[in-house]
Write a protein that holds these residues in place. Structure first.
Motif, mmCIF file in Angstrom:
data_model
loop_
_atom_site.group_PDB
_atom_site.id
_atom_site.type_symbol
_atom_site.label_atom_id
_atom_site.label_comp_id
_atom_site.label_asym_id
_atom_site.label_seq_id
_atom_site.Cartn_x
_atom_site.Cartn_y
_atom_site.Cartn_z
ATOM 1 N N LEU A 87 82.298 80.050 34.257
ATOM 2 C CA LEU A 87 83.566 79.535 34.777
ATOM 3 C C LEU A 87 83.440 78.075 35.183
ATOM 4 O O LEU A 87 84.303 77.246 34.849
ATOM 5 N N GLU A 88 82.378 77.746 35.895
ATOM 6 C CA GLU A 88 82.186 76.356 36.302
ATOM 7 C C GLU A 88 82.021 75.446 35.094
ATOM 8 O O GLU A 88 82.512 74.312 35.079
ATOM 9 N N ARG A 89 81.365 75.949 34.062
ATOM 10 C CA ARG A 89 81.132 75.149 32.853
ATOM 11 C C ARG A 89 82.447 74.852 32.132
ATOM 12 O O ARG A 89 82.682 73.707 31.718
ATOM 13 N N ILE A 90 83.318 75.861 31.987
ATOM 14 C CA ILE A 90 84.557 75.611 31.245
ATOM 15 C C ILE A 90 85.558 74.812 32.085
ATOM 16 O O ILE A 90 86.460 74.169 31.534
ATOM 17 N N GLY B 274 84.297 81.495 25.986
ATOM 18 C CA GLY B 274 84.370 80.890 27.312
ATOM 19 C C GLY B 274 85.591 81.399 28.065
ATOM 20 O O GLY B 274 85.524 82.376 28.803
ATOM 21 N N LEU B 275 86.720 80.756 27.837
ATOM 22 C CA LEU B 275 87.943 81.092 28.572
ATOM 23 C C LEU B 275 88.332 82.559 28.428
ATOM 24 O O LEU B 275 88.705 83.217 29.404
ATOM 25 N N TYR B 276 88.241 83.100 27.215
ATOM 26 C CA TYR B 276 88.684 84.483 26.960
ATOM 27 C C TYR B 276 87.857 85.509 27.724
ATOM 28 O O TYR B 276 88.323 86.623 27.951
ATOM 29 N N GLU B 277 86.654 85.139 28.151
ATOM 30 C CA GLU B 277 85.792 86.079 28.870
ATOM 31 C C GLU B 277 86.347 86.461 30.248
ATOM 32 O O GLU B 277 85.850 87.378 30.884
ATOM 33 N N PHE B 278 87.396 85.761 30.677
ATOM 34 C CA PHE B 278 87.962 86.040 32.003
ATOM 35 C C PHE B 278 89.326 86.733 31.924
ATOM 36 O O PHE B 278 90.008 86.892 32.923
ATOM 37 N N PHE B 279 89.666 87.203 30.698
ATOM 38 C CA PHE B 279 90.964 87.857 30.504
ATOM 39 C C PHE B 279 90.801 89.160 29.744
ATOM 40 O O PHE B 279 89.754 89.449 29.211
#
Length: 264
Positions: free
Chosen positions: A169-172, A259-264
């Motif tokens: 999360l911090e990376r993206i 990246g982003l999709y890993e949180f949805f």
């Protein structure tokens, strides 16, 4: 959640039909129950959600579908009824049924290389149609789409079980891709959410994440490798031929898909 029982269906929806002939239950999603109703008026899809979070998601999807049906020519389900019941403890949406099977199933059942390529080409073509459709004003967010998505990603990370780590999360958040022209996007454009029949796309379903956003997100989710789909470069080439060109590089794909999709 257990499948929908006919006795649970709200009277407002039952009264829409003169007669319910049968109810079947396709593969159930995580956020809702789904039933296919055969009636004297044909086939319909019935979705039920429970709890504040999932109810709000269904309400948002219904709003998006109504907007798209009123403002675009895209092949999306039409909302027949939307019911909020029992102090908003559950919600119901009755939609017209989209004929066909998912792209996933079509590819799984098709062994002929030429036909598989036609399916993948059409998959890219319909996404291009979505991205070239003017986005209705109602779907434009007050803040930039990626900023909103990163805010939601952090919220999801803090409150729900997600695949992404705090480090990711911090990376993206720090390493955003270069800006790109925003368009109407589906927001969950996968081989499970596009229907096809006899080689023709019949509809695009599950519009709960529709927005004015980054089309590279849709493209990234579309070409994520799945069993028997997009496991080789040829599938991706055919998809981009249908789409009309390749709009992402490897870094951008990694940012959105892994990246982003890993949180949805």
């Amino acid at each position: 959640m257990p499948p929908i029982h006919i006795d649970e269906i709200p009277i407002e929806i039952k009264e829409f039909f003169n007669k319910i002939i049968s109810i079947s239950f396709p593969r159930q999603g995580y956020t809702s129950n789904l039933a296919i109703i055969e009636s004297d008026q044909g086939f319909f899809a019935l979705k039920r959600t429970k709890g504040k979070l999932f109810n709000s998601m269904l309400k948002k999807e219904v709003s998006i579908l109504n907007t798209l049906n009123n403002k675009t020519e895209l092949p999306v389900p039409k909302v027949k009824k939307f019911i909020e019941k029992y102090n908003n403890s559950e919600s119901w949406a009755l939609l017209n049924f989209i004929e066909g099977e998912t792209i996933r199933m079509a590819l799984f059942n098709e062994y002929r290389s030429e036909k598989r390529q036609e399916i993948i080409f059409s998959f890219g073509e319909i996404l291009s149609e979505i991205h070239s459709t003017p986005c209705p004003d109602e779907l434009v967010m007050k803040q930039p789409w990626l900023d909103q998505m990163l805010f939601e990603a952090e919220y999801n990370s803090n409150n729900y079980s997600v695949d992404g780590t705090k480090e990711l999360l911090e990376r993206i958040k720090v390493k955003k891709p270069k800006e790109y022209k925003q368009t109407l996007i589906h927001g969950d454009f996968t081989i499970d959410n596009v229907m096809i029949s006899n080689g023709v796309i019949t509809g695009v379903i599950d519009w709960g994440s529709g927005a004015y956003g980054d089309p590279r997100y849709d493209v990234s989710l579309a070409i994520r490798p799945k069993p028997n789909a997009f496991e080789n470069e040829i599938d991706k080439q055919i998809f981009f031929e249908g789409y009309g060109g390749r709009i992402i590089d490897e870094d951008e794909y990694e940012y959105f898909a892994n990246g982003l999709y890993e949180f949805f």
